[in-house]
Motif scaffolding. Structure first.
Motif, mmCIF file in Angstrom:
data_model
loop_
_atom_site.group_PDB
_atom_site.id
_atom_site.type_symbol
_atom_site.label_atom_id
_atom_site.label_comp_id
_atom_site.label_asym_id
_atom_site.label_seq_id
_atom_site.Cartn_x
_atom_site.Cartn_y
_atom_site.Cartn_z
ATOM 1 N N HIS A 197 0.825 -1.215 0.000
ATOM 2 C CA HIS A 197 0.000 0.000 0.000
ATOM 3 C C HIS A 197 0.855 1.259 0.000
ATOM 4 N N TYR A 198 2.147 1.113 0.363
ATOM 5 C CA TYR A 198 3.047 2.270 0.306
ATOM 6 C C TYR A 198 3.342 2.677 -1.137
ATOM 7 N N LEU A 199 2.997 1.822 -2.096
ATOM 8 C CA LEU A 199 3.130 2.161 -3.509
ATOM 9 C C LEU A 199 1.931 2.974 -4.003
ATOM 10 N N GLY A 200 0.918 3.088 -3.164
ATOM 11 C CA GLY A 200 -0.339 3.738 -3.529
ATOM 12 C C GLY A 200 -1.456 2.725 -3.476
ATOM 13 N N GLY A 201 -2.620 3.125 -2.975
ATOM 14 C CA GLY A 201 -3.709 2.190 -2.756
ATOM 15 C C GLY A 201 -4.204 1.500 -4.011
ATOM 16 N N ALA A 202 -4.472 2.263 -5.060
ATOM 17 C CA ALA A 202 -4.983 1.678 -6.301
ATOM 18 C C ALA A 202 -3.960 0.744 -6.922
ATOM 19 N N ARG A 203 -2.708 1.149 -6.920
ATOM 20 C CA ARG A 203 -1.655 0.313 -7.500
ATOM 21 C C ARG A 203 -1.507 -0.987 -6.706
ATOM 22 N N ALA A 204 -1.583 -0.888 -5.377
ATOM 23 C CA ALA A 204 -1.466 -2.079 -4.542
ATOM 24 C C ALA A 204 -2.623 -3.047 -4.789
ATOM 25 N N ALA A 205 -3.842 -2.523 -4.920
ATOM 26 C CA ALA A 205 -5.007 -3.372 -5.171
ATOM 27 C C ALA A 205 -4.904 -4.056 -6.524
ATOM 28 N N ASP A 206 -4.457 -3.338 -7.540
ATOM 29 C CA ASP A 206 -4.285 -3.928 -8.873
ATOM 30 C C ASP A 206 -3.209 -5.007 -8.850
ATOM 31 N N ARG A 207 -2.150 -4.748 -8.145
ATOM 32 C CA ARG A 207 -1.065 -5.727 -8.023
ATOM 33 C C ARG A 207 -1.564 -6.994 -7.333
ATOM 34 N N TYR A 208 -2.370 -6.834 -6.282
ATOM 35 C CA TYR A 208 -2.947 -7.975 -5.581
ATOM 36 C C TYR A 208 -3.833 -8.791 -6.528
ATOM 37 N N ALA A 209 -4.654 -8.103 -7.323
ATOM 38 C CA ALA A 209 -5.555 -8.790 -8.244
ATOM 39 C C ALA A 209 -4.784 -9.588 -9.292
ATOM 40 N N ARG A 210 -3.709 -9.022 -9.799
ATOM 41 C CA ARG A 210 -2.901 -9.742 -10.788
ATOM 42 C C ARG A 210 -2.266 -10.991 -10.182
#
Length: 254
Positions: free
Chosen positions: A173-186
């Protein structure tokens, strides 16, 4: 007696380590984790009530906003308090022992529009919910509305920039919330349960302290899982965003 005097004696390093150790069982053995958290929460709330009112918490009515399954219900009822849980998601209400006889009363409703009269409960609690709603201080205002004068509102939430702010997304989440969520989904093939922007939001310690001070009802604030000697970090702007992890706001409407 100061509001936190009783609870401060429980706030040891051993307690902090124990709760952190239990956290690893959240997914594999939720009863173990949430049972321990529920017991600790009851102790905290009862101590705060006695610290503020100089009376025992047994016999009081507790409204738990976002109570989820019945682990908290069982713990509060065992301590002699009447428990009412509010939960908007029926899946959460049936994910644990909520249906057990005697485990409180449950109402399906939103925490930002509580279906209860003004000044109707002794204690209003919200544990780890504010970061999951789009308007957390609307939730806080509702908690104060339904708490009677001389009662207690306890709002505890996960601070976004703390190490657990990303929930199951971890430190990404330190990378940014939206980016972290997208990364988790991938990585996992599905969106996180706590999906940034829909079921998880960036709530700061400063936001909560500012709102609580504006109500005129703030009694104290402290980091929920820290040992007592680490509590002063709440008073340090900037640093508290990274070190507090979970902030407890204690309010007493008059």
């Amino acid at each position: 007696m100061a509001a936190t005097d009783l609870f401060a004696h429980r706030a040891t390093l051993g307690r902090a380590v124990g709760l952190l150790s239990a956290f690893r069982f959240e997914q594999s053995d939720p009863a173990r984790f949430y049972g321990a958290l529920a017991t600790d929460t009851v102790d905290m709330v009862a101590d705060l009530w006695t610290g503020v009112t100089s009376s025992p918490a047994a016999g009081r009515t507790v409204l738990d906003v976002g109570g989820g399954p019945g682990y908290f219900a069982s713990a509060f009822e065992s301590a002699g308090m009447r428990y009412i849980g509010v939960e908007p998601d029926p899946r959460e209400m049936h994910a644990g022992p909520a249906g057990e006889p005697g485990a409180g009363t449950f109402v399906r409703a939103s925490g930002t529009a509580l279906p209860f009269a003004d000044d109707s409960v002794d204690i209003c609690l919200s544990s780890n919910v504010a970061e999951h709603v789009r308007h957390p201080w609307r939730l806080g205002n509702e908690m104060l509305r339904v708490t009677r004068p001389g009662g207690l509102a306890v709002l505890s939430y996960t601070v976004w920039l703390g190490p657990f702010g990303g929930h199951e997304m971890g430190l990404t989440h330190y990378l940014g919330g939206a980016r972290a969520a997208d990364r988790y989904a991938r990585k996992h093939g599905h969106r996180p349960k706590n999906d940034y922007g829909s079921s998880l939001f960036a709530v700061s310690a400063a936001d909560g302290l500012r709102w609580a001070a504006s109500t005129g009802a703030l009694v104290t604030a402290f980091p929920r899982y820290h040992p007592r000697w680490a509590w002063p970090v709440v008073a340090v702007p900037g640093l508290r965003e990274f070190l507090v992890s979970n902030l407890v706001l204690v309010l007493a409407p008059s």
